[in-house]
Design a protein around this motif. Structure first.
Motif, PDB file in Angstrom:
ATOM      1  N   GLY A 197       3.355  18.526  41.754  1.00  0.00           N
ATOM      2  CA  GLY A 197       2.690  17.948  42.663  1.00  0.00           C
ATOM      3  C   GLY A 197       1.037  17.175  41.755  1.00  0.00           C
ATOM      4  O   GLY A 197       0.306  16.640  43.205  1.00  0.00           O
ATOM      5  N   ASP A 209       9.108   7.640  45.638  1.00  0.00           N
ATOM      6  CA  ASP A 209       7.745   7.026  46.362  1.00  0.00           C
ATOM      7  C   ASP A 209       6.462   7.132  45.135  1.00  0.00           C
ATOM      8  O   ASP A 209       5.425   6.644  44.251  1.00  0.00           O
ATOM      9  N   SER A 227       4.448  14.097  44.192  1.00  0.00           N
ATOM     10  CA  SER A 227       5.588  15.003  45.376  1.00  0.00           C
ATOM     11  C   SER A 227       6.946  15.213  45.349  1.00  0.00           C
ATOM     12  O   SER A 227       7.361  14.447  44.491  1.00  0.00           O
ATOM     13  N   ASN A 254       8.776  17.970  55.012  1.00  0.00           N
ATOM     14  CA  ASN A 254       8.509  16.850  53.939  1.00  0.00           C
ATOM     15  C   ASN A 254       8.436  16.284  52.643  1.00  0.00           C
ATOM     16  O   ASN A 254       8.475  17.925  52.249  1.00  0.00           O
ATOM     17  N   ASN A 255       7.636  15.639  52.091  1.00  0.00           N
ATOM     18  CA  ASN A 255       7.038  16.304  50.901  1.00  0.00           C
ATOM     19  C   ASN A 255       5.535  16.459  51.159  1.00  0.00           C
ATOM     20  O   ASN A 255       5.188  16.260  51.984  1.00  0.00           O
ATOM     21  N   ILE A 256       5.660  17.239  49.464  1.00  0.00           N
ATOM     22  CA  ILE A 256       3.892  18.010  49.891  1.00  0.00           C
ATOM     23  C   ILE A 256       3.530  17.685  48.043  1.00  0.00           C
ATOM     24  O   ILE A 256       4.220  17.475  46.910  1.00  0.00           O
ATOM     25  N   ALA A 257       2.403  17.913  47.700  1.00  0.00           N
ATOM     26  CA  ALA A 257       1.677  17.999  46.419  1.00  0.00           C
ATOM     27  C   ALA A 257       0.813  18.779  46.025  1.00  0.00           C
ATOM     28  O   ALA A 257      -0.221  18.899  46.235  1.00  0.00           O
ATOM     29  N   ASP A 272       2.542   6.851  47.782  1.00  0.00           N
ATOM     30  CA  ASP A 272       2.598   8.183  48.148  1.00  0.00           C
ATOM     31  C   ASP A 272       1.736   8.901  49.185  1.00  0.00           C
ATOM     32  O   ASP A 272       0.866   8.725  48.870  1.00  0.00           O
ATOM     33  N   PRO A 273       2.235   9.023  50.297  1.00  0.00           N
ATOM     34  CA  PRO A 273       1.446   9.708  51.099  1.00  0.00           C
ATOM     35  C   PRO A 273       0.300  10.854  51.413  1.00  0.00           C
ATOM     36  O   PRO A 273      -0.584  10.887  51.081  1.00  0.00           O
ATOM     37  N   VAL A 274       1.241  11.536  50.015  1.00  0.00           N
ATOM     38  CA  VAL A 274       0.328  12.416  50.227  1.00  0.00           C
ATOM     39  C   VAL A 274      -0.254  12.698  48.489  1.00  0.00           C
ATOM     40  O   VAL A 274      -0.927  14.186  47.846  1.00  0.00           O
ATOM     41  N   ILE A 275      -0.208  12.028  47.983  1.00  0.00           N
ATOM     42  CA  ILE A 275      -0.556  11.842  46.901  1.00  0.00           C
ATOM     43  C   ILE A 275      -1.724  10.366  46.562  1.00  0.00           C
ATOM     44  O   ILE A 275      -1.472   9.335  46.638  1.00  0.00           O
ATOM     45  N   SER A 276      -3.325   9.990  46.258  1.00  0.00           N
ATOM     46  CA  SER A 276      -3.463   9.442  46.779  1.00  0.00           C
ATOM     47  C   SER A 276      -3.830   8.469  45.663  1.00  0.00           C
ATOM     48  O   SER A 276      -4.316   7.453  46.038  1.00  0.00           O
TER      49      SER A 276
END
Length: 443
Positions: free
Chosen positions: A209, A431, A213, A221-224, A71-75
Motif C-alpha cells: 500500500g 489503478d 493499493s 475493496n482495495n486498501i493501502a 487511485d481512490p485510496v492513494i492520494s
C-alpha cells in the motif's frame, strides 16, 4: 509481492548486521585462508596472486512514472520518482574475486533517501582445502540469486523479488532483490549442485500500500494500509541439482523456508509468512527452430496440509510450458502456459470466509512476448502480456530502450492492468496502471 524496502533504513542495517554475524564462520574461513601466515594456509596454497587492477563503473539515472488514472485510496499520482546513482567495483585474484554493487537513490514517491547494497560478496574455488575442495566454489555475502526456466514466471526460484519496482517501471534488473546468503556449488561427473543457505529469511518486497493499493477480501475493496510484517528469523535453504544429457538441460530443486509474501494471517488477523517447502524439476532443450522449456513445482503448505485453515494458503502444484524462437530477423517471440492448481479446493471453499474471492481451483495464465531490435541493435522494443484465461484479467507491459552510444540510454513504456472483476489477481491493480520514462548515464 511488495513495495520496495518497506522497512526503514535503520531496520535494514540492523537486519544486515545480524545476517552477517550468521555468515561469520564462512567469512572467517575465507579470511584465514587468504591472510594466515601459516604455510598450510598461505596464499600460494590457494594459488592466489593479488591483482593490482580494480575497476569502478556505474551510472546515474533519473526515472519518472505517473498513473493513467487516479487511485481512490492513494492520494499521489506518482508511481516512480527516482534520482539514482550506482557504483560497481570488483577485485580479481587468480582464483577468486570480490564484487560490489551499491545504489543510493532518492525515492520521490515516499520522499526518502535509500541505500541498497545489491552485491558485496567474495567468490572463489576451495582448492586450498585439498583435491575434494577443488570441486567446489563458494560465494558468500550479499548477492542476487536466481534459477528456473520461466520468463517473468517463477516456480522453483524462491529467491526474493521486487514487484514494486517491476510494476513501477524500473529496470528489469531490479525485479531480482538481493539476499545475504552463502552459495556452495559442486561440480561432478554425475551432476552439478548448488546449495544456498540464507541465515535469515528474506521475503519479497511485497505490495503493502505504500505505492500501489491491493484488494482486501476482508473489506471487499482495495486498501493501502502501508503495513510492515515482522519477518521470520529462521533460515532458508535452497538446492538445485542439474545436468545436461543429450542436449537437454535437466534440473531438480528443493526449498525450505516460508512463503515469500505474507499471504497468511495469524490468530490476531495480522498478515504473516507461513512455512513452506517446495520440490520441483525442469527441463529445457532445442525444439524445431527455438527453445522449449517445461517446469513443475509442488508447494507444500506446512501449516495447513489438510487445506482446512482459511487463514493459511493451501498447498499447490504449479506447471509451466514455454517456447521461444526468432520469428523473423531481429524479432523474437515467446509463449508460456502456466497453471496453479490448488490442493483440497473443496475444503478451501467450505472453510473460506469469502468463497467468492478465492482463486479458481486451476488458475491459468498465458504469456506472450515480442522483442524487436532495430537501428543496428541500438533500439529495442519489448512487449510482454500476461493473460489469465481463468480470471479473465491480465497485465500488459511495454518498454522501449534507445542507446545510440555506450554512454547513455533512454527508456520509456507503460504498465497496464485490466480485467472484469476487482478482486482478481491482475485487475486488483487496475489503478496502478502507469506510464514511465528513464534516462541513464554510464560512467
Amino acid at each position: 509481492m511488495s513495495a520496495v524496502y518497506a522497512t526503514r533504513q535503520e531496520s535494514g542495517l540492523i537486519n544486515m548486521q545480524r545476517r552477517m554475524l550468521a555468515l561469520m564462520p564462512l567469512l572467517m574461513l575465507f579470511y584465514s585462508s587468504a591472510h594466515s601466515q601459516d604455510d598450510e594456509w598461505a596464499m600460494d596454497d590457494w594459488g592466489e596472486e593479488i591483482s593490482e587492477e580494480s575497476a569502478f563503473t556505474g551510472f546515474f539515472e533519473v526515472a519518472l512514472g505517473a498513473r493513467l488514472s487516479s487511485d481512490p485510496v492513494i492520494s499521489s499520482d506518482k508511481t516512480l520518482a527516482d534520482l539514482r546513482a550506482q557504483v560497481q567495483w570488483d577485485k580479481d585474484f587468480s582464483r577468486s574475486s570480490i564484487e560490489f554493487t551499491g545504489d543510493i537513490y532518492y525515492d520521490g514517491v515516499l520522499d526518502q533517501t535509500r541505500v541498497q547494497i545489491r552485491e558485496l560478496a567474495w567468490q572463489g574455488n576451495l582448492g586450498a582445502l585439498g583435491d575434494w575442495g577443488s570441486k567446489f566454489d563458494l560465494k558468500v555475502g550479499q548477492q542476487i540469486l536466481t534459477w528456473g526456466t520461466g520468463d517473468y514466471v517463477f516456480l522453483n526460484d524462491l529467491f526474493p523479488k521486487d514487484f514494486q519496482s517491476f510494476f513501477a517501471g524500473r529496470d528489469d534488473d531490479y525485479l531480482k532483490a538481493p539476499s545475504l546468503s552463502a552459495k556452495v556449488s559442486g561440480f561432478f561427473d554425475w551432476a552439478n549442485i548448488d546449495f544456498v543457505v540464507t541465515p535469515e529469511f528474506t521475503p519479497d518486497n511485497y505490495i503493502n500500500g505504500d505505492y500501489f493499493s491491493f484488494f482486501s477480501p476482508i473489506f471487499g475493496n482495495n486498501i493501502a494500509p502501508g503495513f510492515n510484517v515482522k519477518q521470520a528469523k529462521s533460515p532458508e535453504y535452497a538446492l538445485r541439482i542439474y545436468k545436461s544429457i543429450n542436449a537437454v538441460d535437466y534440473a531438480f530443486y528443493a526449498y525450505k523456508g516460508f512463503h515469500k509474501s505474507p499471504s497468511a494471517f495469524n490468530e490476531l488477523g495480522e498478515p504473516s509468512f507461513s512455512e513452506l517447502e517446495v520440490y520441483g524439476a525442469s527441463a529445457i532443450t532445442t525444439f524445431a527452430s527455438g527453445l522449449l522449456n517445461v517446469e513443475i513445482a509442488y508447494y507444500d503448505s506446512l501449516e495447513d496440509q489438510q487445506g482446512i485453515n482459511p487463514l493459511i494458503s493451501n498447498s499447490q502444484t504449479r506447471y509451466l510450458v514455454g517456447y521461444e524462437q526468432e520469428l523473423v530477423k531481429n524479432l523474437t517471440g515467446s509463449l508460456q502456459w502456466y497453471v496453479e492448481r490448488t490442493s483440497d479446493y473443496g475444503r478451501l471453499q467450505d472453510n473460506s470466509f469469502n468463497p467468492i474471492f478465492e482463486p479458481n481451483e486451476n488458475r491459468t495464465v498465458l504469456t506472450q512476448r515480442l522483442n524487436y531490435r532495430a537501428l543496428q541493435q541500438t533500439l529495442t522494443l519489448n512487449l510482454f502480456n500476461f493473460y489469465s484465461t481463468s480470471d479473465d484479467d491480465g497485465y500488459l507491459k511495454f518498454n522501449v530502450d534507445y542507446s545510440p552510444v555506450d554512454q547513455w540510454k533512454l527508456s520509456a513504456g507503460f504498465n497496464v492492468f485490466y480485467g472484469e472483476e476487482p478482486y482478481t489477481f491482475f485487475n486488483q491493480f487496475e489503478d496502478a496502471s502507469n506510464l514511465f520514462a528513464r534516462f541513464k548515464y554510464y560512467y
